[in-house]
Enzyme design. Structure first.
Site, PDB file in Angstrom:
ATOM      1  CE1 TYR A   1      33.920   8.854  34.777  1.00 41.04           C
ATOM      2  CE2 TYR A   1      34.977  10.405  36.272  1.00 41.04           C
ATOM      3  CZ  TYR A   1      34.251   9.253  36.059  1.00 41.04           C
ATOM      4  OH  TYR A   1      33.844   8.480  37.123  1.00 41.04           O
ATOM      5  CE  LYS A  61      29.865   8.600  36.355  1.00 46.80           C
ATOM      6  NZ  LYS A  61      29.429   7.182  36.252  1.00 46.80           N
TER       7      LYS A  61
END
Length: 335
Positions: free
Chosen positions: A138, A142
């Protein structure tokens, strides 16, 4: 001004779309769940359903739009890299290409302070303090998405990115609902000494920061901003405050950090070996997040976005609790 809000069926996207409508803006929305945006449509939002993985759909979404507020993406800790890459990087690339193709003036990109997570305590971390390696898919994806966004600035797109920390308030389906569920099941423990202080962000304060991004010019553009309430609070005090408001017993049981981390390691290892790789109930990263100090330096946002948090953490928690009690007591339809 006409804006597009992606991820409007989620917590942050939905709350900002509502706020933008209240400010008199023309709002187009996209999201995965039509039932979750009915209230926005009733208040004047134009809903276009579809998968942001489809470049042609994203081009249509961006037609006649002045600013895109990109809140969509995959969140979480568990899952393969390709899943997070597709939802956080490929989708952002589609949004950027559509902005450029449809002559959208500005893109506001919702990123995450998960980029900073390395299992260690951080106090007053600045935007440039990015670790050499990321703790999970994640955070890694990002950050890659952010890089794509800022690369588009050279092609004429005005861009701003935000890293808001622990956003809560009415509609929060991520932070406190999970903790409430764990406490009801008797599985929630204070990890470590329970004195760790962390940042939260009131959704109302994040709305203000995003709205400033719609309007500000000059030095505000082309930067990433930490967003929080600017006043760290003891995490477990906040958790117990919410539990008290909801008439649930407080968390009093302590679990040593080393024991919790070892249990999370074992849990993750077993789940990787099981068919279907089910999501663990305990993660190493989650143990660190719940046990370590973690706060952001928001001086850049204060300087360039004139960001001044108006709603306290405790007011945001009250707002969440009132919403949670209302949703839990609402009658459920039967078929």
């Amino acid at each position: 001004m006409k804006i597009l809000v992606t991820g409007a069926s989620g917590f942050i996207g939905g709350r900002f779309a509502k706020f933008a409508l209240e400010q008199g803006l023309s709002v187009r929305i996209n999201g995965r769940r039509p039932e979750a945006v009915e209230h926005l449509v009733k208040h004047g939002a134009q809903f276009v359903q579809g998968d942001l993985g489809d470049p042609l759909l994203v081009q249509r979404l961006c037609r006649d739009i002045d600013v895109v507020v990109h809140c969509a993406g995959a969140v979480g800790v568990w899952g393969n890299y390709q899943h997070f890459y597709q939802a956080n990087v490929t989708v952002t690339e589609n949004v950027i290409k559509a902005c450029l193709g449809q002559k959208v003036r500005r893109l506001l990109h919702l990123s995450s302070p998960s980029i900073y997570f390395d299992g260690q305590a951080h106090v007053g971390i600045k935007e440039g303090q990015v670790p050499k390696r990321f703790s999970d898919h994640y955070g890694a994806t990002k950050y890659l998405a952010e890089e794509k966004v800022f690369a588009a600035e050279a092609l004429g797109l005005e861009v701003i990115a935000y890293r808001p920390r622990f956003v809560t308030g009415a509609g929060d389906t991520n932070i406190f609902p999970r903790l409430i569920d764990m406490q009801r099941k008797g599985r929630l423990s204070i990890i470590g000494n329970g004195l760790n202080q962390v940042d939260f962000t009131s959704m109302q304060n994040l709305n203000d920061a995003l709205f400033s991004g719609l309007m500000d010019t000059g030095p505000a553009l082309g930067k990433v901003y930490n967003i929080s309430n600017g006043t760290p609070v003891p995490l477990w005090d906040a958790v117990n405050y919410v539990l008290q408001q909801l008439n649930l017993p407080p968390v009093t049981r302590h679990l040593p950090y080393g024991v919790a981390y070892a249990a999370a390691t074992l849990n993750e290892t077993l789940c990787k070996l099981l068919p279907g790789r089910p999501e663990p109930s305990l993660f190493r990263l989650g143990v660190a997040v719940m046990a370590k100090d973690f706060s952001l330096d928001i001086s850049r946002a204060q300087q360039h976005l004139n960001y001044a948090p108006q709603v306290s953490v405790w007011a945001a928690l009250d707002e969440f609790c009132q919403w949670w009690k209302a949703t839990q007591s609402a009658p459920r339809l039967t078929h």
